[in-house]
Structures are given as C-alpha cells and as structure tokens.
Design a protein around this motif. Structure first.
Motif, PDB file in Angstrom:
ATOM      1  N   THR A  54     -42.279 -13.322   9.902  1.00  0.00           N
ATOM      2  CA  THR A  54     -42.211 -11.858   9.924  1.00  0.00           C
ATOM      3  C   THR A  54     -40.797 -11.374   9.629  1.00  0.00           C
ATOM      4  O   THR A  54     -40.584 -10.470   8.815  1.00  0.00           O
ATOM      5  N   LEU A  55     -39.814 -11.954  10.324  1.00  0.00           N
ATOM      6  CA  LEU A  55     -38.421 -11.562  10.096  1.00  0.00           C
ATOM      7  C   LEU A  55     -37.963 -11.926   8.688  1.00  0.00           C
ATOM      8  O   LEU A  55     -37.159 -11.218   8.088  1.00  0.00           O
ATOM      9  N   VAL A  56     -38.486 -13.057   8.163  1.00  0.00           N
ATOM     10  CA  VAL A  56     -38.114 -13.445   6.790  1.00  0.00           C
ATOM     11  C   VAL A  56     -38.535 -12.360   5.818  1.00  0.00           C
ATOM     12  O   VAL A  56     -37.768 -11.932   4.954  1.00  0.00           O
ATOM     13  N   ASN A  57     -39.757 -11.882   5.943  1.00  0.00           N
ATOM     14  CA  ASN A  57     -40.238 -10.847   5.025  1.00  0.00           C
ATOM     15  C   ASN A  57     -39.491  -9.535   5.198  1.00  0.00           C
ATOM     16  O   ASN A  57     -39.360  -8.758   4.244  1.00  0.00           O
ATOM     17  N   GLU A  58     -39.008  -9.265   6.411  1.00  0.00           N
ATOM     18  CA  GLU A  58     -38.312  -8.000   6.662  1.00  0.00           C
ATOM     19  C   GLU A  58     -36.833  -8.049   6.247  1.00  0.00           C
ATOM     20  O   GLU A  58     -36.310  -7.074   5.716  1.00  0.00           O
ATOM     21  N   LEU A  59     -36.159  -9.181   6.516  1.00  0.00           N
ATOM     22  CA  LEU A  59     -34.707  -9.232   6.335  1.00  0.00           C
ATOM     23  C   LEU A  59     -34.266  -9.754   4.966  1.00  0.00           C
ATOM     24  O   LEU A  59     -33.219  -9.367   4.468  1.00  0.00           O
ATOM     25  N   ILE A  60     -35.058 -10.648   4.374  1.00  0.00           N
ATOM     26  CA  ILE A  60     -34.650 -11.224   3.090  1.00  0.00           C
ATOM     27  C   ILE A  60     -34.460 -10.145   2.019  1.00  0.00           C
ATOM     28  O   ILE A  60     -33.465 -10.173   1.278  1.00  0.00           O
ATOM     29  N   PRO A  61     -35.393  -9.147   1.900  1.00  0.00           N
ATOM     30  CA  PRO A  61     -35.168  -8.099   0.883  1.00  0.00           C
ATOM     31  C   PRO A  61     -33.881  -7.310   1.123  1.00  0.00           C
ATOM     32  O   PRO A  61     -33.362  -6.683   0.186  1.00  0.00           O
ATOM     33  N   LEU A  62     -33.361  -7.328   2.338  1.00  0.00           N
ATOM     34  CA  LEU A  62     -32.111  -6.622   2.623  1.00  0.00           C
ATOM     35  C   LEU A  62     -30.890  -7.433   2.195  1.00  0.00           C
ATOM     36  O   LEU A  62     -29.964  -6.898   1.591  1.00  0.00           O
ATOM     37  N   PHE A  63     -30.920  -8.729   2.490  1.00  0.00           N
ATOM     38  CA  PHE A  63     -29.727  -9.553   2.233  1.00  0.00           C
ATOM     39  C   PHE A  63     -29.612 -10.033   0.784  1.00  0.00           C
ATOM     40  O   PHE A  63     -28.496 -10.215   0.279  1.00  0.00           O
ATOM     41  N   ILE A  64     -30.732 -10.266   0.115  1.00  0.00           N
ATOM     42  CA  ILE A  64     -30.650 -10.776  -1.259  1.00  0.00           C
ATOM     43  C   ILE A  64     -29.945  -9.803  -2.196  1.00  0.00           C
ATOM     44  O   ILE A  64     -29.062 -10.223  -2.979  1.00  0.00           O
ATOM     45  N   PRO A  65     -30.245  -8.489  -2.201  1.00  0.00           N
ATOM     46  CA  PRO A  65     -29.484  -7.579  -3.074  1.00  0.00           C
ATOM     47  C   PRO A  65     -27.989  -7.565  -2.741  1.00  0.00           C
ATOM     48  O   PRO A  65     -27.154  -7.483  -3.657  1.00  0.00           O
ATOM     49  N   LEU A  66     -27.667  -7.643  -1.441  1.00  0.00           N
ATOM     50  CA  LEU A  66     -26.256  -7.672  -1.063  1.00  0.00           C
ATOM     51  C   LEU A  66     -25.585  -8.952  -1.553  1.00  0.00           C
ATOM     52  O   LEU A  66     -24.427  -8.933  -1.999  1.00  0.00           O
ATOM     53  N   PHE A  67     -26.316 -10.065  -1.460  1.00  0.00           N
ATOM     54  CA  PHE A  67     -25.788 -11.341  -1.957  1.00  0.00           C
ATOM     55  C   PHE A  67     -25.542 -11.270  -3.468  1.00  0.00           C
ATOM     56  O   PHE A  67     -24.484 -11.700  -3.966  1.00  0.00           O
TER      57      PHE A  67
END
Length: 540
Positions: A54-67
C-alpha cells in the motif's frame, strides 16, 4: 619560503577570484543535486524493501519524479560547469600568452637568446596549460574540499553522531598524507622540466650541427652523449611517476579503510548488533553509504590535483622570469616599432651601465652620422650592448630615434620576398626593386619564378650572403636614424665578408652606424672605436 613565482600564482588566483567563486557555487550546487538524488534513491529502495504494498503505491509516485528531477539537475549543472571551466582555462591561457608575447615584443631577440628553443616550446605546450589547470582545477577543488565535508558532517550528526565522528577522524588523514607525500613533488617536477629542456636543447643543437658532426666523424660520440642524457631524463621521469603512484596508493588505502569502518558500523547497526547513537533505519543507512564515498572522492580528487600544483609551481618558476619583465621603456618600444616621433639627437652619456650582465662606461658619446667600430673578445658583451642601446635590455641610457639591427643570422620568413621586405607596411614595387638593386640582388630576383611574390618557404633559395643582403635591404627600407650591426658577416667566407662589408659601408654612409665585428674592417670607415674589456666600455 614563498618564492616570487609562488607569489605570482597567488596573484593570478586573486585576479580570477570572481570566476572561481562562480565555479565553486556551481560545483556546490552539483554536489547538492547529487546528494538529493541519493536521498530520493535511498527512500525509494527503503520503501520497496521495508514497506508494504500500500505504501509502495502511495509513496513511489512521489519520490520517482523527485529522483528524476534531481538527477537531471545534476547532469545539467555538471555539463554547464565543464563548459565554464573550459572557458576559464582558455581565458587564463590567453592572458598569460599575451603577457609572454608582450615581453617578447618588448625585448625580442635579447630575450629569446637567453633560453633554448626547447624552453619556448615547453612554455606554450606545457607550462601555460599547467598554470591554467592549477587555477581551474586544483584551486577550485581545494576550496570545495574544505567546504563540502564540513556541511555534510553537520548534516550527518543528527542522523548518527558516531558515523560523523568516524568521518571527522578519518577525513583529515587523507589531506595530511597527501601533503606529506607531495611535499617534494614540486622539486622533482622542476628537476624533470630542467632535464627535459636540456635534453631537447642538446638534441636540437646536434641536429643543427649534423653536417659538422659528419665531417669530424663524431656520430658515435654524440649518440652516447644523447643516450646518457636520455637515461637521466628517464630516471627523473620515474621519480615523478613514483611519487604520483605513492600518493594515489596512500589516498586509496585510507579512503578504503575509512569506508570499511563506516560500512561495518552501518551494517551491524541495521542488524541491531550495535547501538551507538540514534537508531539507523535502512533508508538512512543506505544514504550514508552512498554519500560518505562522495566526501572521500572530493579529497581524492584534491590529491590527484595536488600534482597539478607541483606542475604549476615548476611552470611558474620557469615562466615568471619572463613575465615579470615589464615593458617599462615605452620609448624604446616605440623606437623598435617606428611609431615614435622623437628625433635623433647627439648623445653624451656619463656613467652608462647595464645591470645584468654587468657592463659599464664612464663616458659614451655619439654624433649624428658617426660610424663606430665596436670590438671585444667573444662573450665580452657586444651583442648585449647593442640590445641595451635599442631598449631590449634594461640599462641606464637608451638611444632615441628610430633604430634597426642587422644580426649575424638573417631572419627570413616563409612569406613572399615582398612581405619580407615590407614587414606589414605598404611600399610601391619600384621602391622595393630599387633597393634590391642597391644591395645587388637583382640577378637573384630575376631567377625566382614569381619575382617579388615568390614564397621563401621553410628553406629559402638564398645563400648566406644573399640572405644578409636581403636583410640589409629590409633595414634600409625602414629609413632608420641609427643602424646597429651585430657581426653581419660572421658566418660568411672572407671574400663574401669583404663584398658585403663594402656594400654596407657604401649604403649607410649618411646614417649613424654602430658596427660590432671580429673581422678586420678599414680604420678610415670609422670615426671612433668602442672596445669592451672586462665589463668596461672604452672609447677611442
């Protein structure tokens, strides 16, 4: 002790302080974007490994663009930084080249004669680039290596003070050993430069005298001498390479040991085996393992650039004696270029002297239209006196009016006969043809395929006597007040000497002439003699 050359390097650093500050800001921004990239990557990996789906689906879209954004910023800043460094290097090299050229224009052959041709090659090929790289790489890295580790350690302390303590202890060891190992590098580089210059000069001299060596069957002797000099250069080269290898090995050893300590501590902390300082979650541990090598990388870069400092100091020691010679005598420079309007006046000098090398005269006098015979043994200073009179060397007095010099070896450029005669001026063909006729070169000109437009090339179609006649025509076209002759017939046969000397005397009857010569000249050509003996000029 800080030498004049090292002080000059500091002045150059101050001169480009603004540009270096901008590069430092760009380099710092690049480091920050790289650190952010590692931070976002650590969070992405931490989420994948330690968090639920659940957290993977929520947080990954946030961090990947920043990365992606931080990675893009890192690449763009690095590219722009490289462009700015290249432009600054070019600017530094151009400025130093202009200073060297200004000194060469001021002192001309008087300065060229003091150094070998191999030295001048090294000035342009090695010395000037070494100084520009010292400013744009070593100086920048030195400032960066003192700035970034402090900021990163301060940022790491809240995460885990024990990791910060390890870095605080191990980081200073790297520059300490870098300084200890590299302390003698500058001296080794300087010795290496001197050995290379001597070998190059020796080789060029033997090439020039190849015919003479063949005549006296000295090939084997000179080959052995070159081989011995080459072995000396190889020995010096291996010493420099050995110091560089030792320095790199020491830096790699201490960096590896420090990183091993940090990796072991972080690994055992994550496993719960060690509990020094705040708890280290996987994300923080991975981030510290990615960032810590960057700090050692900056110091290792400083270590590799430290040899550029040694190279630059050796280069500065070689170049500084050239660039320090300011063009203080604007009057003399105007004399050489023919741009001044001061008329030639009779001179009566007292206590004339040249500082280096020492040459003096209690009284020197010269009247308009006078012809002076300058004599003295080889090495007594005849050429030095003529150069000082023209303003090419520092002396207490210099000639006013427009001066020209005809030396022992005529300088013939690769351009056309016309260009060799005019020297960037515009003169009608009739004037050029009349002058060539006066110096008895009309038959030679008619033998050329394109007349005045014939290119001289690397090997001008001239004998020694013809080359001196062409050079004589060139200086007579300058319509100078004073003609200085530095043994113009030294390399000619006795018959050629007599013919050329009579021609020079006939064409320069109306001009003031100072004529230095070892060879016999009629006494009735001259109104006085200057004789150089043991550093003193005697007038008779």
């Amino acid at each position: 002790m800080t030498t004049n050359a090292q002080h000059w390097l500091k002045e150059l650093t101050t001169q480009y302080r603004i540009q270096l500050s901008m590069l430092l800001a760009l380099r710092t921004l690049m480091f920050v974007s790289q650190a952010l990239c590692f931070w976002f990557f650590s969070n992405i990996m931490g989420i994948f490994i330690t968090q639920g789906s659940t957290l993977v689906n929520e947080l990954i879209p946030l961090f990947i663009p920043l990365f992606i954004a931080s990675t893009f910023a890192w690449v763009v800043i690095k590219y722009y930084l490289n462009v700015r460094v290249a432009k600054l290097q070019q600017q530094v090299e151009t400025d130093i080249q202009n200073r060297v050229e200004q000194t060469l224009n001021s002192q001309q052959n008087a300065l060229c004669r003091q150094y070998s041709s191999y030295f001048w090659q090294h000035v342009w090929i090695s010395h000037i680039p070494a100084i520009s790289q010292f400013l744009t790489q070593y100086q920048l890295q030195k400032m960066l290596s003192g700035l970034i580790p402090v900021f990163v350690i301060i940022a790491i302390i809240p995460i885990n003070y024990f990791v910060a303590l390890i870095l605080l202890i191990t980081l200073p060891i790297v520059p300490l050993f870098m300084i200890l190992v590299g302390k003698g590098a500058a001296k080794l580089h300087q010795q290496h430069f001197i050995a290379l210059e001597r070998l190059g000069g020796l080789f060029v001299d033997r090439l020039k005298a190849l015919t003479l060596l063949t005549s006296f069957n000295q090939h084997d002797t000179e080959t052995a001498r070159l081989d011995e000099a080459s072995k000396l250069v190889n020995d010096r080269t291996m010493r420099v390479v050995g110091v560089a290898f030792l320095s790199t090995s020491v830096l790699d050893f201490f960096s590896t040991v420090a990183m091993a300590l940090i990796a072991v501590f972080i690994g055992f902390s994550i496993l719960g085996e060690i509990s020094l300082g705040p708890e280290l979650p996987f994300t923080y541990g991975l981030y510290l393992l990615l960032v810590a090598p960057l700090l050692f990388s900056e110091l290792k870069n400083l270590g590799s650039f430290y040899h550029q400092k040694a190279l630059a100091e050796s280069a500065a020691e070689a170049i500084y004696p050239v660039v320090k010679q300011e063009n203080t005598n604007n009057q003399a420079f105007a004399n050489k270029t023919g741009s001044q309007n001061t008329s030639w006046q009779n001179l009566h000098w007292q206590n004339f002297h040249i500082e280096t090398p020492s040459l003096k005269a209690e009284n020197l006098s010269l009247q308009q239209g006078e012809h002076v015979f300058l004599q003295g043994p080889s090495g007594s200073g005849k050429t030095i006196l003529l150069e000082a009179l023209m303003g090419l060397r520092k002396s207490s007095h210099q000639l006013t009016g427009k001066c020209v010099l005809l030396s022992q070896s005529a300088v013939i450029t690769t351009a056309s006969v016309r260009s060799n005669l005019m020297l960037d001026r515009v003169l009608p063909d009739k004037t050029l043809l009349d002058m060539l006729n006066k110096v008895e070169l009309t038959p030679w000109l008619h033998s050329l395929p394109n007349g005045l437009d014939t290119l001289m090339g690397e090997h001008p179609p001239l004998s020694g006597g013809e080359a001196q006649r062409l050079a004589l025509a060139r200086i007579l076209l300058q319509q100078a007040d004073i003609v200085l002759l530095d043994e113009p017939t030294a390399h000619l046969t006795n018959e050629q000497h007599i013919l050329l000397a009579e021609l020079i005397n006939r064409l320069c009857l109306s001009q003031t002439v100072i004529w230095a010569s070892h060879k016999t000249l009629p006494d009735n050509w001259f109104s006085q003699q200057w004789i150089i003996e043991q550093g003193e000029i005697l007038c008779k």
